[in-house]
Design an enzyme around this catalytic site. Structure first.
Site, PDB file in Angstrom:
ATOM      1  N   ASP A 233       0.782  -1.338   0.089  1.00 40.17           N
ATOM      2  CA  ASP A 233       0.016  -0.098   0.091  1.00 40.17           C
ATOM      3  C   ASP A 233       0.904   1.332   0.027  1.00 40.17           C
ATOM      4  O   ASP A 233       1.952   1.316  -0.563  1.00 40.17           O
ATOM      5  CB  ASP A 233      -0.996  -0.062   1.356  1.00 40.17           C
ATOM      6  CG  ASP A 233      -2.240   0.605   0.834  1.00 40.17           C
ATOM      7  OD1 ASP A 233      -2.205   1.587   1.003  1.00 40.17           O
ATOM      8  OD2 ASP A 233      -3.281  -0.243   0.786  1.00 40.17           O
TER       9      ASP A 233
ATOM     10  N   HIS B  59      -3.964   5.803   3.528  1.00 39.79           N
ATOM     11  CA  HIS B  59      -4.528   4.599   3.165  1.00 39.79           C
ATOM     12  C   HIS B  59      -4.055   3.558   3.719  1.00 39.79           C
ATOM     13  O   HIS B  59      -4.852   2.547   4.270  1.00 39.79           O
ATOM     14  CB  HIS B  59      -4.608   4.687   1.464  1.00 39.79           C
ATOM     15  CG  HIS B  59      -5.114   3.494   0.925  1.00 39.79           C
ATOM     16  ND1 HIS B  59      -4.763   2.413   0.563  1.00 39.79           N
ATOM     17  CD2 HIS B  59      -6.640   3.494   0.353  1.00 39.79           C
ATOM     18  CE1 HIS B  59      -5.667   1.607  -0.307  1.00 39.79           C
ATOM     19  NE2 HIS B  59      -6.988   2.242  -0.122  1.00 39.79           N
TER      20      HIS B  59
ATOM     21  N   ASN C 126     -13.760  -0.327  -7.228  1.00 42.86           N
ATOM     22  CA  ASN C 126     -14.714   0.611  -6.814  1.00 42.86           C
ATOM     23  C   ASN C 126     -15.462   1.037  -8.239  1.00 42.86           C
ATOM     24  O   ASN C 126     -15.607   2.258  -8.149  1.00 42.86           O
ATOM     25  CB  ASN C 126     -14.212   1.859  -5.915  1.00 42.86           C
ATOM     26  CG  ASN C 126     -13.633   1.590  -4.612  1.00 42.86           C
ATOM     27  OD1 ASN C 126     -13.855   0.361  -4.282  1.00 42.86           O
ATOM     28  ND2 ASN C 126     -12.535   2.160  -4.243  1.00 42.86           N
TER      29      ASN C 126
ATOM     30  N   SER D 187     -11.210  -1.212  -0.683  1.00 44.84           N
ATOM     31  CA  SER D 187      -9.727  -1.154   0.077  1.00 44.84           C
ATOM     32  C   SER D 187      -9.984  -1.227   1.631  1.00 44.84           C
ATOM     33  O   SER D 187      -9.136  -1.899   2.085  1.00 44.84           O
ATOM     34  CB  SER D 187      -9.176   0.337   0.134  1.00 44.84           C
ATOM     35  OG  SER D 187      -8.451   0.346  -1.091  1.00 44.84           O
TER      36      SER D 187
END
Ligand code: CA
Length: 585
Positions: free
Chosen positions: A181, A213, A307, A383
């Site tokens: 990430d 994130h 998404n 996520s």
């Protein structure tokens, strides 16, 4: 001088003519477009050079199963795959290091996990690289986005999946989850359980989070609630921080591949990957290769669906890889998040499409660790759903360490709460995960484990031999060991019943790549051992153990004393050679 110039010129023309034919179609259309759009033709573009051939970890590992312990096999397999890739990529490296190319290329990283090289090159160098042999395609090394969506609400996720029910038995202790990430910051809820992987954005720095994130996702895997809010599904698991996304939340495919490579060589057994995109088929194939190689090395990849919902066939890569565990996002009412990508996957050649996601997990208004203070923030996206599933995978592996990716997926699907259309569907997958049920099912899972995939290798033997009129036997035979090096047990038997009399007392020599071995064997048919480790009705007498490496051997067998009971016969010596099984742990 003049003549030499002409020859050189001619040679150069030939090379250019030859190269046009060779480079045909090797440069991906997006990269062609990018090159055409450059104002400065000397500008270097990040590219990945894909080599022909997609070597599978499982195939190489099979050669080394004689090494016994899984971690030793894994180490050796990584070493061999790395060496193979480096030698294949060697000529390109030479080209790039050539003084005449210095102004045109920058950096050179060989990536074994997908058989590729990452570098920066200008238009001239890209053309030159396309002329190299064994190259399948040169792609633009595109940014991979993370799969984060909007924001706002409460920590309902752990309750929804009944993580507290699972915590009665397991907490993730001893399991390492690699979070690929934006990096991970040392929030108090995670601090002592972070191990640093590499930072592929800035190699000089540790993999800390300059975005938010990565820390948020890690908090959902393993936050222990020291600062007041329990956020982690596996609150005692270790997080391995691997930074492939920058402060703006994007990174290159090559960095993702390097991150996966690094994890394959580490202690991590789960990957939580909340990122993805929509690359061309060639890149999709390599992403699948990277995932398969990770799985075969004993790692379980858990990947966000994307998404891009609510339209059909919107699963992002590598979440569209059939073998991984793909995660869709649900809200606190167990409704699908509008943004959650839907299946089926785009077709995988003749295999067709696959139903995805595999399961769903909380991904709307998920509260987890902040990256810049010891507080909590809310985020939404597949996520956020993904680390719930990665955390659950850690709990399941604590319950049953030998579970494979396919088995973890199977258990999660069977214990999930079915939502939407009956059965596994392209919106929810098999349903929203249940941590308590999944760990209990994992604990009692008794199917064949990973270690049982390794069986003893048996090769049947057959050699012609002559017993002369005095009862002496002599054989010279070439043998090729095309299997892995190992201590091989050899059993021998006279195939003809008429030749199974008296005893053959022989000396042998075996000469091969690892020197010459000598010894004596007594094959005594008048005193057949009752011990099954010494005599087998089909394969005969255990003649002992021999250290064999790969390669050609010459063996000779000669009588020490004649066998008066068998004379003047052409016989066949049969038997078997057995390579040891991998020891089950
Ligand atoms: Ca369903």
């Amino acid at each position: 001088m003049f003549r030499r110039a002409i020859i050189l010129l001619f040679v150069a023309v030939c090379l250019i003519l030859g190269s046009v034919a060779m480079a045909e179609g090797k440069i991906a259309p997006e990269l062609e477009k990018k090159i055409a759009s450059l104002r400065d033709s000397n500008e270097k573009i990040p590219v990945v050079v894909l080599y022909e051939g997609m070597p599978l970890f499982a195939d190489v590992a099979k050669e080394y199963r004689f090494l016994g312990a899984p971690e030793v096999i894994r180490e050796q397999t990584i070493r061999v795959m790395k060496e193979n890739a480096e030698s294949l990529h060697y000529w390109l490296q030479q080209l790039c290091e050539n003084a005449s190319m210095a102004a045109h290329v920058e950096g050179f990283t060989s990536i074994w996990v997908v058989n590729a090289v990452a570098l920066k090159a200008d238009a001239y160098a890209i053309q030159a690289i396309a002329n190299q042999p064994n190259i399948e395609k040169i792609l633009l090394d595109e940014p991979v986005p993370m799969l984060l969506e909007g924001d706002a609400e409460l920590t309902w996720g752990l309750q929804k999946i009944n993580a507290p029910g699972a915590w009665q038995y397991y907490d993730g202790k001893g399991v390492t989850v690699a979070v690929i990430d934006t990096g991970v910051n040392e929030h108090t809820d995670l601090k002592v359980r972070i191990v640093d992987g590499k930072n592929y954005i800035d190699a000089t720095k540790p993999p800390r989070d300059d975005h938010s994130h990565g820390t948020h996702c890690s908090g959902t895997v393993a936050g222990d609630g020291k600062k007041g809010l329990k956020t982690g599904v596996a609150p005692k698991a270790t997080i391995m921080a691997v930074k492939v996304l920058s402060s703006s939340g994007s990174g290159a495919w090559s960095n993702l591949w390097l991150g996966i490579e690094e994890i394959i060589g580490s202690k991590a057994t789960v990957i939580s990957m909340s990122l993805g995109g929509f690359p061309d088929q060639t890149t999709r194939d390599r992403l699948r290769l990277a995932c398969k190689n990770a799985i075969d090395a004993g790692i379980i990849p858990v990947i966000a669906a994307g998404n891009s919902g609510s339209g059909a066939s919107t699963i992002a890569a590598p979440g569209d890889v059939p073998e991984v565990i793909t995660v869709g996002a649900t809200d606190s009412n167990d409704a699908i998040a509008y943004f959650s990508s839907r299946g089926p996957t785009k077709a995988w050649g003749t295999e067709g499409t696959f139903v995805k996601p595999d399961v769903s997990a909380p991904g709307v208004d998920v509260e987890s660790c902040s990256h810049n203070s010891d507080t909590y923030t809310k985020m939404s996206g597949t996520s956020m759903a993904t680390p719930h599933v990665a955390g659950l995978t850690a709990l399941m592996l604590q319950a049953k360490p030998e579970l494979t990716a396919a088995q973890v997926k199977q258990i999660m699907e069977q214990t999930a709460t079915d939502l939407g259309a009956a059965g596994k569907d392209n919106t929810f997958g098999a349903g929203r995960i249940n941590a308590d049920k999944a760990v209990l099912a994992a604990q009692s899972f008794t199917q064949v484990g990973r270690s049982d995939r390794w069986e003893t290798v048996v090769k049947e033997l057959s050699f012609p031999a002559t017993v002369d009129s005095n009862g002496n036997i002599e054989i010279t035979q070439s043998i090729n060991n095309d299997l892995m090096p190992a201590t091989v047990t050899i059993w021998v038997q006279a195939k003809e019943t008429a030749a199974r009399k008296g005893y053959y007392h022989v000396s042998f020599t075996l000469t091969g790549p690892n020197g010459t071995k000598t010894g004596t064997v007594r094959v005594d048919y008048d005193n057949i051992p009752t011990d099954p480790n010494k005599y087998d009705a089909k394969y005969g007498f255990n003649a002992g153990n021999f250290e064999l490496v790969k390669g050609d051997y010459t063996g000779t067998v000669k009588s020490i004393e004649p066998n008066p009971k068998v004379q003047n016969m052409n016989i066949t010596i049969g038997g078997k050679a057995t390579w040891p099984a991998r020891t089950a742990k």
